[in-house]
Design a protein around this motif. Structure first.
Motif, mmCIF file in Angstrom:
data_model
loop_
_atom_site.group_PDB
_atom_site.id
_atom_site.type_symbol
_atom_site.label_atom_id
_atom_site.label_comp_id
_atom_site.label_asym_id
_atom_site.label_seq_id
_atom_site.Cartn_x
_atom_site.Cartn_y
_atom_site.Cartn_z
ATOM 1 N N ILE A 1 7.339 3.895 3.024
ATOM 2 C CA ILE A 1 7.971 2.859 2.216
ATOM 3 C C ILE A 1 7.275 1.536 2.518
ATOM 4 O O ILE A 1 7.088 1.162 3.672
ATOM 5 C CB ILE A 1 9.478 2.748 2.530
ATOM 6 C CG1 ILE A 1 10.174 4.094 2.291
ATOM 7 C CG2 ILE A 1 10.126 1.631 1.733
ATOM 8 C CD1 ILE A 1 10.108 4.602 0.870
ATOM 9 N N PRO B 1 6.872 -2.729 2.072
ATOM 10 C CA PRO B 1 7.736 -3.902 1.899
ATOM 11 C C PRO B 1 7.613 -4.451 0.479
ATOM 12 O O PRO B 1 6.683 -4.118 -0.250
ATOM 13 C CB PRO B 1 7.173 -4.897 2.922
ATOM 14 C CG PRO B 1 5.752 -4.484 3.106
ATOM 15 C CD PRO B 1 5.730 -2.989 2.922
ATOM 16 N N ALA B 2 8.554 -5.296 0.088
ATOM 17 C CA ALA B 2 8.499 -5.936 -1.228
ATOM 18 C C ALA B 2 7.196 -6.714 -1.359
ATOM 19 O O ALA B 2 6.658 -7.219 -0.373
ATOM 20 C CB ALA B 2 9.689 -6.874 -1.391
ATOM 21 N N CYS C 1 0.902 3.496 -5.969
ATOM 22 C CA CYS C 1 2.284 3.521 -5.525
ATOM 23 C C CYS C 1 3.264 3.827 -6.650
ATOM 24 O O CYS C 1 2.877 3.991 -7.812
ATOM 25 C CB CYS C 1 2.632 2.184 -4.872
ATOM 26 S SG CYS C 1 2.240 0.727 -5.851
ATOM 27 N N SER C 2 4.529 3.853 -6.283
ATOM 28 C CA SER C 2 5.600 4.014 -7.258
ATOM 29 C C SER C 2 5.643 2.769 -8.146
ATOM 30 O O SER C 2 5.074 1.727 -7.810
ATOM 31 C CB SER C 2 6.936 4.215 -6.540
ATOM 32 O OG SER C 2 7.199 3.129 -5.679
ATOM 33 N N ASP D 1 7.808 0.584 -8.636
ATOM 34 C CA ASP D 1 8.378 -0.611 -8.005
ATOM 35 C C ASP D 1 7.595 -1.061 -6.775
ATOM 36 O O ASP D 1 7.932 -2.045 -6.134
ATOM 37 C CB ASP D 1 9.842 -0.385 -7.640
ATOM 38 C CG ASP D 1 10.041 0.726 -6.617
ATOM 39 O OD1 ASP D 1 9.049 1.355 -6.174
ATOM 40 O OD2 ASP D 1 11.218 0.978 -6.267
ATOM 41 N N ALA E 1 7.413 0.417 -3.945
ATOM 42 C CA ALA E 1 8.076 0.757 -2.684
ATOM 43 C C ALA E 1 7.441 1.939 -1.962
ATOM 44 O O ALA E 1 7.438 1.984 -0.739
ATOM 45 C CB ALA E 1 9.555 1.043 -2.935
#
Length: 152
Positions: A7, A9-10, A108-109, A111, A113
């Motif tokens: 995962i 970070p933003a 990545c996904s 969003d 994440a």
């Protein structure tokens, strides 16, 4: 490669560009083929450049900053992509030199994440006539500064 993607970070820097994985991008095992990751990154980079008005329409003399070549590509795979659909590429600049740059990326996904792959690509701007390195334009450098990753 692990079964679970880390995962992330933003996003605090760079840009997240949507990409689509199609069924024919998958290999015989139903995984996104390793050679497709750089292709997806290239498509995202092209989309980002287009947003800044940097386009290549087949005329190397008129290409300006789009007249460049890949000097190096490094990629690491974190987790398999196992189905077609919507994903994203997170792009940022690691380094902006006078004639070259290094951009970082994460596949990545949507969003941002979940990271499936990450890496860097080094580009060198070329003179269309001589194919020798030449400086980026000031307009390109200004756009590039917006994408620079902050120092840790």
């Amino acid at each position: 490669m692990t079964a679970e993607a880390p995962i992330a970070p933003a996003l605090s820097y760079g840009r997240l560009i949507p990409v689509t994985v199609h069924f024919d991008d998958l290999d015989a095992l139903g995984l996104l083929h390793n050679a497709r990751y750089p292709l997806m990154v290239e498509r995202a980079w092209t989309e980002l450049c287009n947003e800044y008005g940097i386009r290549f329409d087949g005329d190397w003399e008129a290409a300006g900053d789009a007249c460049n070549a890949v000097k190096e590509l490094r990629i690491g795979y974190e987790a398999p992509v196992t189905r077609p659909g919507a994903y994203a590429v997170h792009l940022w600049l690691e380094r902006l030199g006078s004639t070259g740059l290094t951009y970082g990326f994460r596949f990545c996904s949507t969003d941002g994440a979940v990271t499936y792959a990450h890496g860097t690509r080094v580009l060198v701007r070329l003179d269309a006539a001589t194919l020798r390195p030449v400086p980026w334009s000031e307009g390109f450098r200004a756009a590039g500064r917006e994408l620079l990753r902050p120092a840790d």
